[in-house]
Design a protein around this motif. Sequence first.
Motif, PDB file in Angstrom:
ATOM      1  N   GLY A  98       0.806  -1.225   0.000  1.00 20.09           N
ATOM      2  CA  GLY A  98       0.000   0.000   0.000  1.00 20.09           C
ATOM      3  C   GLY A  98       0.834   1.268   0.000  1.00 20.09           C
ATOM      4  O   GLY A  98       0.537   2.227  -0.728  1.00 20.09           O
ATOM      5  N   ASN A  99       1.893   1.280   0.815  1.00 15.76           N
ATOM      6  CA  ASN A  99       2.723   2.478   0.876  1.00 15.76           C
ATOM      7  C   ASN A  99       3.485   2.726  -0.418  1.00 15.76           C
ATOM      8  O   ASN A  99       3.580   3.853  -0.889  1.00 15.76           O
ATOM      9  CB  ASN A  99       3.712   2.373   2.038  1.00 15.76           C
ATOM     10  CG  ASN A  99       3.342   3.328   3.152  1.00 15.76           C
ATOM     11  OD1 ASN A  99       2.640   4.312   2.921  1.00 15.76           O
ATOM     12  ND2 ASN A  99       3.804   3.055   4.343  1.00 15.76           N
ATOM     13  N   HIS A 100       4.024   1.643  -0.980  1.00 10.54           N
ATOM     14  CA  HIS A 100       4.743   1.802  -2.251  1.00 10.54           C
ATOM     15  C   HIS A 100       3.804   2.349  -3.318  1.00 10.54           C
ATOM     16  O   HIS A 100       4.182   3.167  -4.146  1.00 10.54           O
ATOM     17  CB  HIS A 100       5.335   0.467  -2.710  1.00 10.54           C
ATOM     18  CG  HIS A 100       6.410  -0.039  -1.805  1.00 10.54           C
ATOM     19  ND1 HIS A 100       7.575   0.651  -1.594  1.00 10.54           N
ATOM     20  CD2 HIS A 100       6.486  -1.158  -1.057  1.00 10.54           C
ATOM     21  CE1 HIS A 100       8.325  -0.031  -0.742  1.00 10.54           C
ATOM     22  NE2 HIS A 100       7.680  -1.125  -0.395  1.00 10.54           N
ATOM     23  N   PHE A 101       2.577   1.880  -3.261  1.00 13.25           N
ATOM     24  CA  PHE A 101       1.592   2.286  -4.258  1.00 13.25           C
ATOM     25  C   PHE A 101       1.308   3.792  -4.172  1.00 13.25           C
ATOM     26  O   PHE A 101       1.404   4.507  -5.173  1.00 13.25           O
ATOM     27  CB  PHE A 101       0.297   1.478  -4.051  1.00 13.25           C
ATOM     28  CG  PHE A 101      -0.776   1.748  -5.061  1.00 13.25           C
ATOM     29  CD1 PHE A 101      -0.735   1.143  -6.313  1.00 13.25           C
ATOM     30  CD2 PHE A 101      -1.827   2.606  -4.782  1.00 13.25           C
ATOM     31  CE1 PHE A 101      -1.724   1.390  -7.259  1.00 13.25           C
ATOM     32  CE2 PHE A 101      -2.813   2.863  -5.715  1.00 13.25           C
ATOM     33  CZ  PHE A 101      -2.762   2.245  -6.956  1.00 13.25           C
ATOM     34  N   ILE A 102       1.001   4.271  -2.986  1.00 13.68           N
ATOM     35  CA  ILE A 102       0.631   5.693  -2.896  1.00 13.68           C
ATOM     36  C   ILE A 102       1.819   6.607  -3.174  1.00 13.68           C
ATOM     37  O   ILE A 102       1.667   7.673  -3.759  1.00 13.68           O
ATOM     38  CB  ILE A 102      -0.052   6.056  -1.539  1.00 13.68           C
ATOM     39  CG1 ILE A 102       0.822   5.683  -0.358  1.00 13.68           C
ATOM     40  CG2 ILE A 102      -1.432   5.448  -1.442  1.00 13.68           C
ATOM     41  CD1 ILE A 102       0.286   6.183   0.991  1.00 13.68           C
ATOM     42  N   HIS A 103       3.025   6.162  -2.792  1.00 12.88           N
ATOM     43  CA  HIS A 103       4.175   7.041  -3.008  1.00 12.88           C
ATOM     44  C   HIS A 103       4.653   7.045  -4.458  1.00 12.88           C
ATOM     45  O   HIS A 103       5.131   8.066  -4.950  1.00 12.88           O
ATOM     46  CB  HIS A 103       5.287   6.707  -2.026  1.00 12.88           C
ATOM     47  CG  HIS A 103       4.928   7.116  -0.630  1.00 12.88           C
ATOM     48  ND1 HIS A 103       4.941   8.426  -0.212  1.00 12.88           N
ATOM     49  CD2 HIS A 103       4.458   6.384   0.408  1.00 12.88           C
ATOM     50  CE1 HIS A 103       4.524   8.478   1.050  1.00 12.88           C
ATOM     51  NE2 HIS A 103       4.216   7.255   1.442  1.00 12.88           N
ATOM     52  N   ALA A 104       4.491   5.918  -5.129  1.00 13.08           N
ATOM     53  CA  ALA A 104       4.799   5.897  -6.573  1.00 13.08           C
ATOM     54  C   ALA A 104       3.830   6.833  -7.299  1.00 13.08           C
ATOM     55  O   ALA A 104       4.215   7.590  -8.195  1.00 13.08           O
ATOM     56  CB  ALA A 104       4.698   4.483  -7.118  1.00 13.08           C
ATOM     57  N   ALA A 105       2.569   6.811  -6.856  1.00 17.18           N
ATOM     58  CA  ALA A 105       1.561   7.689  -7.461  1.00 17.18           C
ATOM     59  C   ALA A 105       1.887   9.153  -7.160  1.00 17.18           C
ATOM     60  O   ALA A 105       1.800  10.027  -8.026  1.00 17.18           O
ATOM     61  CB  ALA A 105       0.170   7.330  -6.935  1.00 17.18           C
ATOM     62  N   ARG A 106       2.286   9.419  -5.926  1.00 16.36           N
ATOM     63  CA  ARG A 106       2.596  10.789  -5.500  1.00 16.36           C
ATOM     64  C   ARG A 106       3.750  11.363  -6.318  1.00 16.36           C
ATOM     65  O   ARG A 106       3.721  12.524  -6.721  1.00 16.36           O
ATOM     66  CB  ARG A 106       2.946  10.775  -4.015  1.00 16.36           C
ATOM     67  CG  ARG A 106       3.318  12.110  -3.421  1.00 16.36           C
ATOM     68  CD  ARG A 106       3.566  11.983  -1.925  1.00 16.36           C
ATOM     69  NE  ARG A 106       4.648  11.058  -1.603  1.00 16.36           N
ATOM     70  CZ  ARG A 106       5.944  11.395  -1.617  1.00 16.36           C
ATOM     71  NH1 ARG A 106       6.321  12.604  -1.942  1.00 16.36           N
ATOM     72  NH2 ARG A 106       6.868  10.495  -1.317  1.00 16.36           N
ATOM     73  N   ARG A 107       4.752  10.518  -6.595  1.00 16.37           N
ATOM     74  CA  ARG A 107       5.914  10.998  -7.345  1.00 16.37           C
ATOM     75  C   ARG A 107       5.622  11.184  -8.828  1.00 16.37           C
ATOM     76  O   ARG A 107       6.392  11.821  -9.530  1.00 16.37           O
ATOM     77  CB  ARG A 107       7.057   9.986  -7.232  1.00 16.37           C
ATOM     78  CG  ARG A 107       7.666   9.945  -5.869  1.00 16.37           C
ATOM     79  CD  ARG A 107       8.836   8.981  -5.877  1.00 16.37           C
ATOM     80  NE  ARG A 107       9.450   8.939  -4.576  1.00 16.37           N
ATOM     81  CZ  ARG A 107       9.655   7.822  -3.872  1.00 16.37           C
ATOM     82  NH1 ARG A 107       9.321   6.656  -4.381  1.00 16.37           N
ATOM     83  NH2 ARG A 107      10.204   7.876  -2.693  1.00 16.37           N
ATOM     84  N   ASN A 108       4.580  10.550  -9.290  1.00 16.62           N
ATOM     85  CA  ASN A 108       4.248  10.572 -10.713  1.00 16.62           C
ATOM     86  C   ASN A 108       5.409  10.070 -11.573  1.00 16.62           C
ATOM     87  O   ASN A 108       5.789  10.682 -12.564  1.00 16.62           O
ATOM     88  CB  ASN A 108       3.820  11.976 -11.153  1.00 16.62           C
ATOM     89  CG  ASN A 108       3.167  11.962 -12.516  1.00 16.62           C
ATOM     90  OD1 ASN A 108       2.467  11.014 -12.863  1.00 16.62           O
ATOM     91  ND2 ASN A 108       3.427  12.997 -13.317  1.00 16.62           N
ATOM     92  N   ILE A 109       5.961   8.942 -11.179  1.00 17.60           N
ATOM     93  CA  ILE A 109       7.022   8.326 -11.980  1.00 17.60           C
ATOM     94  C   ILE A 109       6.369   7.520 -13.107  1.00 17.60           C
ATOM     95  O   ILE A 109       5.347   6.856 -12.896  1.00 17.60           O
ATOM     96  CB  ILE A 109       7.945   7.457 -11.090  1.00 17.60           C
ATOM     97  CG1 ILE A 109       9.104   6.890 -11.889  1.00 17.60           C
ATOM     98  CG2 ILE A 109       7.175   6.345 -10.356  1.00 17.60           C
ATOM     99  CD1 ILE A 109      10.277   6.426 -11.055  1.00 17.60           C
ATOM    100  N   ALA A 110       6.916   7.633 -14.301  1.00 14.64           N
ATOM    101  CA  ALA A 110       6.269   7.036 -15.478  1.00 14.64           C
ATOM    102  C   ALA A 110       6.351   5.510 -15.467  1.00 14.64           C
ATOM    103  O   ALA A 110       7.318   4.919 -15.950  1.00 14.64           O
ATOM    104  CB  ALA A 110       6.892   7.588 -16.753  1.00 14.64           C
TER     105      ALA A 110
END
Lengths: 78, 268
Positions: B101-113
């Motif tokens: 869950g944490n990896h998911f929200i932070h990857a989304a937050r960073r907007n990494i392609a």
Amino acid sequence: MAKAKLKEHLINREWCKGCGICVHFCPKNVLELDAQEKVFAARPEDCICCRLCEIRCPDLAIEILTEKQEASENGKSA
Amino acid sequence: MAVKDYIRERFFPHLWCPGCGHGIVLNSLLRAVEQLGMSKNEIVMVSGIGCSSRISGYVDFHTLHTLHGRALAFATGVKMSKPELNVIVPMGDGDALAIGGNHFIHAARRNIAMTALVMNNRIYGMTGGQYSPLSGYGCQATTSPFGNIDYSFDIAELAKAAGATYVARTTTYHAKQMTEMIRDAVLHDGFSVVEILTQCPTYYGRRNRLGDAAEMMDWYKSHTTPIGSKAKEENPSLIERGVFVQRDKPEYCTEYDKVIEKARGGQA
């Protein structure tokens, strides 16, 4: 656009698990499961080549070959 | 079928149960890649653990099979070092939103392609049908014999709130739409999330008396509706399907390149 003409239902019996998704969703009721629970084209003359079976097969076990399109090399050997 | 050029045929038939929706996701994914016309060397697939994550073994791209829930963390490393590659991260609902869950929200937050495919079958299939954070209130699982009292996440809302710049939802019934969404998600320059409702007839379907695989797919047809449809207004319990978010925002690797340039004081 010219209507696609069926050449063959290419079915990979090794990969088919008989889930029946293709049979259920075929709009023309072309497909059936045999005694070994593998799919076969019972009424190929009714096939309209919509490929709904092909795109929903979870086992990549069915392919619609039309007159214009030749099977891929892998598809033939499978 | 040209899609067969993208798989490792020696591992077929695959291990998924008869009628498993994950196979349909694989099928649609291969068609999306075929439409994109990408070579196998341009794609990296990074997966974690679970039934869904086994998909990386079947595709003939660069593949990494990593830790439970941590696929996005590994994928971030891959993307940062080789931003020119297209990174696809298939995950189960538990893998993506409980363990990861944490990896998911932070990857989304960073907007990494990267493209996160969340294969939501509402259950932990591989370990024996325990309830997941997507099982839903009132459902039956091996660990909720008296009915589940946990509420579900809404993956699309969560991804949107966390900052993902492409968010879509579809189902295995809507295989053509799935192919289009995966294709668009891969092309999108930012973090993209595609939630795919995928049937688990073995555990979720059987426990909750939803019938066989085809009947579960019929359920997806009758219980989903395009975003903002009239049917949704009349029946709010319908699940919306379509593209929820598609917007431009500076992408992480591009921004990081700018940091490198600044740190070097403009020297190459």
